[in-house]
Each structure stands twice: as C-alpha cells, then as structure tokens.
Design an enzyme around this catalytic site. Structure first.
Site, short mmCIF file in Angstrom:
data_model
loop_
_atom_site.label_atom_id
_atom_site.label_comp_id
_atom_site.label_asym_id
_atom_site.label_seq_id
_atom_site.Cartn_x
_atom_site.Cartn_y
_atom_site.Cartn_z
N SER A 1 0.84 -1.21 0.00
CA SER A 1 0.00 0.00 0.00
C SER A 1 0.87 1.25 0.00
O SER A 1 0.39 2.35 -0.24
CB SER A 1 -0.92 0.01 1.23
OG SER A 1 -0.17 -0.22 2.41
N ASP B 1 5.65 -7.08 2.65
CA ASP B 1 4.81 -7.50 1.53
C ASP B 1 5.67 -7.85 0.32
O ASP B 1 6.63 -7.13 0.01
CB ASP B 1 3.91 -6.32 1.12
CG ASP B 1 2.44 -6.66 1.17
OD1 ASP B 1 2.09 -7.85 1.27
OD2 ASP B 1 1.64 -5.71 1.13
N GLU C 1 -9.10 -9.70 3.68
CA GLU C 1 -9.45 -8.31 3.37
C GLU C 1 -10.81 -8.22 2.67
O GLU C 1 -11.06 -8.90 1.66
CB GLU C 1 -8.37 -7.68 2.47
CG GLU C 1 -8.69 -6.24 2.09
CD GLU C 1 -7.53 -5.46 1.50
OE1 GLU C 1 -6.41 -6.00 1.42
OE2 GLU C 1 -7.76 -4.29 1.11
O1 KIV Z 1 -0.37 -3.41 1.57
C1 KIV Z 1 -1.10 -3.36 2.57
O2 KIV Z 1 -1.19 -2.36 3.27
C2 KIV Z 1 -1.87 -4.55 2.89
C3 KIV Z 1 -2.87 -4.44 3.99
C4 KIV Z 1 -4.08 -3.73 3.50
C5 KIV Z 1 -3.22 -5.75 4.58
O3 KIV Z 1 -1.70 -5.56 2.29
#
Ligand code: KIV
Length: 272
Positions: free
Chosen positions: A52, A90, A188
């Site tokens: 994100s 991530d 989500e």
């Molecule tokens: O990238 C992110 O912030 C996420 C969250 C919304 C879980 O994957």
C-alpha cells in the site's frame, strides 16, 4: 504477554501465544522509522511494510508499480525505528507469481532487509510456493479476499467472498495455505460471517481488514487510522485521530479498541 511489557522484538512464537490466549493481535502498516518508533511505543505488535506504500507514500493509483527494492528500503527503515514489533514485508506484484524459486529469491532480499515474515496474495495457486519458502526458512503470511494486486482481474476494489461458491472457494484457499505452512492469513474486505467461519476452521492466525471482529487480529493502514490523505476511506476505516490528543494517543486508542473488541463495529463490516 503483550508487546508493552516485552523488552525485545516479538517472534512468531510470541504471536502464537497471543493467539492461543485469545488476545486480539494488533497490526499496523508502517513505512518509516519515525512512525515505527511511535507505533512501537503504543504497543502495536506487528508492523506490515505493505505494498500500500505504492498508494500512500508514492502516490500511485494501485500497488502494481511497487518493487522489491522499494519494500526492502522501507522494511529496513521500519526495522531501525522499532525494537519490539514483529516485522512483515509484503511481496510486491510480479515478485513471486512466476515460480517458487523467484519467490524465494525475492523473499530473501526482504528478510535480509529486516523482515521476519513475508506476505503474498493468493490462495491454492500459491500453495506450492508457500511450501517451498517455508521449508527453506521463510515464514509466510497469506492474503485472501480483496487482493489489491489483482485489481484489474477483480474489476475494482470490491468486497469478495459473497455468495456460496465464492465463500467456499475462499475457505478452501485458506485451508490450502495453512496446509502449505503459512502461519498467518490476512482476510481483506469479505463478509464478517465468512471471516468468522474461516477463522474457526483454521489453527493459524487470521488478521482482518474489513472482515469483521472475529478474526484473530486486525490490520490498520496507518494513513487510514490517522486520517492522512490521500484516498477515499473505505467503510471499515475508523479515524482514531478524532478526539485524540496526539498521534501517540490515537495509536493507543486503536490498540485498546482492537483488544477490547470495540473496533471494528457493525458499521465497519460487510454482510454476506
Ligand atoms: O499493503 C497493505 O497495506 C496490505 C494491507 C491492506 C493488509 O496488504
């Protein structure tokens, strides 16, 4: 045991203890050392260097342009800024879908930058990759429901898992990830009832965002929780700055609301 009373960095085993004790686990996204210090001070147990950051830090419309080096850079900053929180990085779009080997190589870069776990999007189709990584020393968190990297396949940022067939598929995906060795799954934007069922059928931690209050924990996007632009805020967002005396106070209120189950409320959840 909670993050406030530990003097060292939390581990997977610490999170498992919270899960087994039925204590809600609090995760925030975080992208830099200053916020990492602040969130650490509020007792946030896990920080996710989410892709994100493509939206909230880089100003893109989607998470698709984010690279492994972007996530590694921000992971290292969050690691430097925090002493306690468990750190999850991530895996960006295109960095793991090609093959288990590609996923492993890129995950190594993120672990070397300071992550203790990596997160990837997808269900049964990613099971072999998850298994490959876990067997080689990389803890993995799955991500089901609204998976923003697939926005163009999903046709927008829409609630997922609605209807019997979609709900069944999601439950099977969750079981496949658990069987492959994932130790946490983010759910989500799915109906609260489905998230409750998924959580009940698993022996691993579920972390919800727009998935109701029955998951093992909640993840908040930092910019949502502190009402920082850009972006239209989703139905599940609460502005924790409202009534707070400082950002630290807002973070403490978020922790308290998640721990006591007052967030998310019915107004933040989706029906099936
Ligand atoms: O990238 C992110 O912030 C996420 C969250 C919304 C879980 O994957």
């Amino acid at each position: 045991m909670s993050a406030q009373v530990t003097t060292r960095r939390l581990t997977q085993a610490d999170l498992a203890k919270l899960y087994l004790a039925g204590e809600k686990i609090v995760m925030f996204t975080c992208y830099d050392a200053s916020f990492a210090r602040l969130l650490d001070g509020a007792g946030i147990e896990t920080m996710l260097i989410g892709d994100s950051l493509g939206n909230v830090i880089q100003g893109h419309d989607t998470t698709l342009p984010v690279t492994v080096s972007d996530i590694a850079y921000h992971t290292a900053a969050v690691k430097r800024g925090s002493d306690h929180a468990f750190i999850i990085a991530d895996m960006p779009f295109g960095s793991y879908q090609e093959s288990p080997e590609q996923a492993y190589r890129n995950a190594v870069t993120l672990m070397a930058a300071g992550a203790q776990m990596v997160k990837l999007e997808g269900g049964s189709e990613m099971a072999a990759t998850v298994e490959f990584m876990v067997h080689r020393g990389i803890p993995v968190c799955g991500h089901l429901g609204l998976t923003p990297q697939s926005v163009h396949v999903l046709g927008g940022y829409k609630v997922q898992g609605k209807g019997e067939a979609a709900a069944q598929r999601l439950k099977e995906d969750a079981l496949a990830l658990q069987k492959a060795g994932a130790t946490m799954i983010v759910l989500e934007a799915i109906p609260a009832g489905l998230a409750t069922e998924v959580t009940a059928q698993l022996d691993i931690i579920t972390i919800g965002i727009g998935a109701g209050k029955e998951t093992s924990g909640q993840v908040l996007v930092l910019h949502d929780a502190f009402d920082i632009p850009p972006g239209k805020k989703a139905k599940f967002v609460r502005n924790f700055m409202a009534g707070a005396s400082s950002i630290h106070d807002a973070a403490c209120r978020a922790v308290a609301a998640i721990k006591d189950g007052s967030y998310p409320g019915p107004e933040h959840t989706y029906a099936g």
